[in-house]
Design a protein around this motif. Structure first.
Motif, PDB file in Angstrom:
ATOM      1  N   ARG A  13      -1.279   5.590   9.841  1.00  0.00           N
ATOM      2  CA  ARG A  13      -0.951   6.321   8.617  1.00  0.00           C
ATOM      3  C   ARG A  13      -1.114   5.442   7.389  1.00  0.00           C
ATOM      4  NH1 ARG A  13       4.323   9.769   9.580  1.00  0.00           N
ATOM      5  NH2 ARG A  13       3.116  10.007  11.511  1.00  0.00           N
ATOM      6  N   GLY A  14      -0.706   4.184   7.491  1.00  0.00           N
ATOM      7  CA  GLY A  14      -0.859   3.262   6.378  1.00  0.00           C
ATOM      8  C   GLY A  14      -2.285   2.766   6.232  1.00  0.00           C
ATOM      9  N   LEU A  15      -2.972   2.525   7.356  1.00  0.00           N
ATOM     10  CA  LEU A  15      -4.349   2.038   7.305  1.00  0.00           C
ATOM     11  C   LEU A  15      -5.265   3.031   6.606  1.00  0.00           C
ATOM     12  CD1 LEU A  15      -4.710   0.537  10.917  1.00  0.00           C
ATOM     13  CD2 LEU A  15      -4.353  -0.706   8.768  1.00  0.00           C
ATOM     14  N   VAL A  16      -5.007   4.321   6.806  1.00  0.00           N
ATOM     15  CA  VAL A  16      -5.828   5.348   6.149  1.00  0.00           C
ATOM     16  C   VAL A  16      -5.723   5.231   4.635  1.00  0.00           C
ATOM     17  CG1 VAL A  16      -6.040   7.839   5.763  1.00  0.00           C
ATOM     18  CG2 VAL A  16      -5.769   6.964   8.084  1.00  0.00           C
ATOM     19  N   PHE A  17      -4.530   4.951   4.131  1.00  0.00           N
ATOM     20  CA  PHE A  17      -4.370   4.775   2.681  1.00  0.00           C
ATOM     21  C   PHE A  17      -4.972   3.449   2.227  1.00  0.00           C
ATOM     22  CE2 PHE A  17      -1.383   8.156   3.386  1.00  0.00           C
ATOM     23  CZ  PHE A  17      -1.311   8.839   2.182  1.00  0.00           C
ATOM     24  N   THR A  62       0.849  -1.189   0.000  1.00  0.00           N
ATOM     25  CA  THR A  62       0.000   0.000   0.000  1.00  0.00           C
ATOM     26  C   THR A  62       0.883   1.237   0.000  1.00  0.00           C
ATOM     27  OG1 THR A  62      -1.702  -1.173   1.280  1.00  0.00           O
ATOM     28  CG2 THR A  62      -1.823   1.238   1.230  1.00  0.00           C
ATOM     29  N   PRO A  63       0.941   1.969  -1.111  1.00  0.00           N
ATOM     30  CA  PRO A  63       1.790   3.167  -1.166  1.00  0.00           C
ATOM     31  C   PRO A  63       1.324   4.223  -0.162  1.00  0.00           C
ATOM     32  CG  PRO A  63       1.089   2.491  -3.375  1.00  0.00           C
ATOM     33  CD  PRO A  63       0.270   1.700  -2.394  1.00  0.00           C
ATOM     34  N   VAL A  64       2.277   4.833   0.519  1.00  0.00           N
ATOM     35  CA  VAL A  64       2.012   5.917   1.465  1.00  0.00           C
ATOM     36  C   VAL A  64       2.819   7.131   1.012  1.00  0.00           C
ATOM     37  CG1 VAL A  64       2.164   6.688   3.865  1.00  0.00           C
ATOM     38  CG2 VAL A  64       1.616   4.300   3.350  1.00  0.00           C
ATOM     39  N   VAL A  65       2.148   8.251   0.822  1.00  0.00           N
ATOM     40  CA  VAL A  65       2.817   9.449   0.317  1.00  0.00           C
ATOM     41  C   VAL A  65       3.882   9.908   1.311  1.00  0.00           C
ATOM     42  CG1 VAL A  65       2.490  11.881  -0.291  1.00  0.00           C
ATOM     43  CG2 VAL A  65       0.836  10.170  -1.045  1.00  0.00           C
ATOM     44  N   SER A  66       5.074  10.176   0.811  1.00  0.00           N
ATOM     45  CA  SER A  66       6.154  10.658   1.662  1.00  0.00           C
ATOM     46  C   SER A  66       5.781  11.989   2.300  1.00  0.00           C
ATOM     47  CB  SER A  66       7.429  10.827   0.834  1.00  0.00           C
ATOM     48  OG  SER A  66       8.479  11.308   1.620  1.00  0.00           O
ATOM     49  N   LEU A  71     -12.269   2.592   9.128  1.00  0.00           N
ATOM     50  CA  LEU A  71     -11.006   2.422   9.851  1.00  0.00           C
ATOM     51  C   LEU A  71     -11.226   1.717  11.183  1.00  0.00           C
ATOM     52  CD1 LEU A  71      -7.970   3.110   9.654  1.00  0.00           C
ATOM     53  CD2 LEU A  71      -8.460   5.234  10.860  1.00  0.00           C
ATOM     54  N   LYS A  72     -12.320   2.031  11.857  1.00  0.00           N
ATOM     55  CA  LYS A  72     -12.622   1.398  13.147  1.00  0.00           C
ATOM     56  C   LYS A  72     -12.901  -0.094  13.000  1.00  0.00           C
ATOM     57  CE  LYS A  72     -15.567   3.555  15.793  1.00  0.00           C
ATOM     58  NZ  LYS A  72     -16.751   4.356  16.174  1.00  0.00           N
ATOM     59  N   ASN A  73     -13.259  -0.538  11.803  1.00  0.00           N
ATOM     60  CA  ASN A  73     -13.544  -1.955  11.582  1.00  0.00           C
ATOM     61  C   ASN A  73     -12.279  -2.788  11.404  1.00  0.00           C
ATOM     62  OD1 ASN A  73     -16.364  -1.885  11.748  1.00  0.00           O
ATOM     63  ND2 ASN A  73     -16.589  -1.288   9.602  1.00  0.00           N
ATOM     64  N   LEU A  74     -11.118  -2.141  11.398  1.00  0.00           N
ATOM     65  CA  LEU A  74      -9.858  -2.875  11.284  1.00  0.00           C
ATOM     66  C   LEU A  74      -9.359  -3.168  12.695  1.00  0.00           C
ATOM     67  CD1 LEU A  74      -8.177  -0.759   8.451  1.00  0.00           C
ATOM     68  CD2 LEU A  74      -9.637  -2.780   8.239  1.00  0.00           C
ATOM     69  N   PRO A  75      -9.363  -4.442  13.123  1.00  0.00           N
ATOM     70  CA  PRO A  75      -9.151  -4.752  14.539  1.00  0.00           C
ATOM     71  C   PRO A  75      -7.707  -4.972  14.966  1.00  0.00           C
ATOM     72  CG  PRO A  75      -9.789  -6.742  13.360  1.00  0.00           C
ATOM     73  CD  PRO A  75      -9.729  -5.633  12.331  1.00  0.00           C
TER      74      PRO A  75
END
Length: 311
Positions: free
Chosen positions: A182-186, A151-155, A171-175
Motif C-alpha cells: 500500500r505504501g510502495l504504490v504511493f 511517504t503520505p498514504v491516504v487514509s 513496483l516489481k523493481n522494488l526488491p
C-alpha cells in the motif's frame, strides 16, 4: 496464448465457500468492458479446499488462472506474486476475494485508466460490518503512519486498485522482502486518482487479520517508510542523560550544603534506574525492528514459493 490487456489479481486464503460466486461476478463485470482479460487467483496456502475449488473453476471459466503457494506466506506475498505473474499488457487490478471490494467498480477503474491515469486507487469510506475498534485502529494506523512516514498514504486506501503496466513494472523493481504494498504504490509516484467506495459486508467467513497480524502489518508499514523512531530513541536518550546530569548536580549540591538526608534517596535512585532502563529497552526494541528487517533482506529468501500444479 496471446497476452491479455487486463489482469485481475485475487489473493485467496480460506475462501472456498464464497469463491465460485465471487469470481463469476468478477468475470460478468469484466466481460462487457471490451478488453481481453484474465483473472489470476493466488491461493495463499489455504487449508479449507480453496485450491481444489479454484482448480475446478478453471474448467468452466477460461479467463481464470491459478497460482498455488506451497504454504501460507501472507497477503502481501500473495499480492506480490499476482503482480509478478500478471500477463496483462495494459493494466493490472488487485482486489480482495472476500466480496468487500465490489466487482461492479471494475468498469469505473478501467475508464479512468483509459483517460490516462496510471494508478486508480480506491479509498474506503465506510465498511458495513466494521466494529468501532476496527475503525479506531484504522484511523490510528494511518494517523501515525502519516505523522512519522516520509511517504503520505491516504487514509482508507485499500488494496483495491488499478495500475498501468508501467506502474506495475516499477513496483516489481522494488526488491524488499518486508513489503508494505500500500505504501510502495504511493512511493513510486505516477499519475494517481482516487475513487471512493463503501465496502459491503463480507460474503462469508471472517477477517483473516487477527490482532497479531494487524500489529505486524502496522509495524511493517511504519518501519518501511520512516526512520523517525530511530531518531526518537536518540532524542529520548539525550533527554534521559540530561535528566541524569541535573539529578547528579542536585545530589552533589545537597551533599555539599548538608541540606538533605541522602540516605532516604533510595526510592529516587530506583526511579532513575528504572527510568533509564526503560528507555534503554525501548531503544533496543526499536533498533531490533530495523536490524530484523536488515536480517530478513540479507538472507535473500524468496518472498513466496509456488507448488508445481499451477494452472
Amino acid at each position: 496464448r496471446e497476452s491479455p490487456q487486463l489482469s485481475i489479481v485475487l489473493p485467496c486464503y480460506n475462501e472456498a465457500d464464497i469463491l465460485p460466486a465471487f469470481i463469476e461476478t468478477v468475470v460478468l463485470n469484466a466481460r462487457p468492458m471490451g478488453l481481453s482479460f484474465e483473472v489470476l487467483a493466488v491461493n495463499d496456502g489455504s487449508s479449507d479446499g480453496t485450491g481444489a475449488v479454484l482448480d475446478n473453476l478453471t474448467q468452466r471459466i477460461p479467463e481464470l488462472r491459478v497460482l498455488h503457494f506451497s504454504r501460507n506466506f501472507g497477503h502481501m506475498a500473495a499480492l506480490t506474486a499476482g503482480l509478478d505473474h500478471a500477463a496483462a499488457t495494459g493494466a493490472v487490478i488487485t482486489m480482495d476475494s472476500d466480496g468487500q471490494h465490489p466487482p461492479e467498480m471494475l468498469p469505473t477503474l478501467v475508464e479512468r485508466w483509459k483517460e490516462g491515469v496510471d494508478i486508480v486507487q480506491t479509498v474506503r469510506r465506510e465498511t458495513s460490518d466494521a466494529t468501532l475498534g476496527k475503525r479506531a485502529s484504522s484511523f490510528l494506523f494511518y494517523y501515525i503512519l502519516n505523522r512519522l512516514g516520509d511517504t503520505p498514504v491516504v487514509s482508507g486506501a485499500a488494496d483495491f486498485r488499478l495500475m498501468s503496466r508501467q506502474a506495475v513494472d516499477a513496483l516489481k523493481n522494488l526488491p524488499e522482502k518486508a513489503r508494505f504494498v500500500r505504501g510502495l504504490v504511493f512511493w513510486i509516484g505516477f499519475k494517481m486518482e482516487y475513487v471512493e467506495f463503501n465496502a459491503p459486508a463480507r460474503l462469508g467467513g471472517h477477517s483473516k487479520y487477527n490482532l497479531r497480524k494487524m500489529l505486524r502489518f502496522a509495524i511493517d508499514g511504519i518501519t518501511s517508510f520512516s526512520t523517525v523512531l530511530l531518531r526518537l530513541s536518540v532524542g529520548g536518550g539525550l533527554i534521559a542523560v540530561a535528566a541524569a546530569v541535573v539529578y547528579g548536580l542536585i545530589i552533589v549540591f545537597l551533599y555539599i550544603t548538608q541540606e538533605g538526608n541522602l540516605e532516604t534517596g533510595w526510592s529516587s535512585l530506583m526511579l532513575a534506574v528504572l527510568f533509564m532502563g526503560g528507555l534503554n529497552l525501548i531503544a533496543v526494541g526499536i533498533l531490533g525492528e530495523y536490524i530484523g528487517r536488515i536480517y530478513s533482506e540479507v538472507k535473500n529468501r524468496p518472498l513466496y514459493i509456488l507448488r508445481g500444479n499451477t494452472q
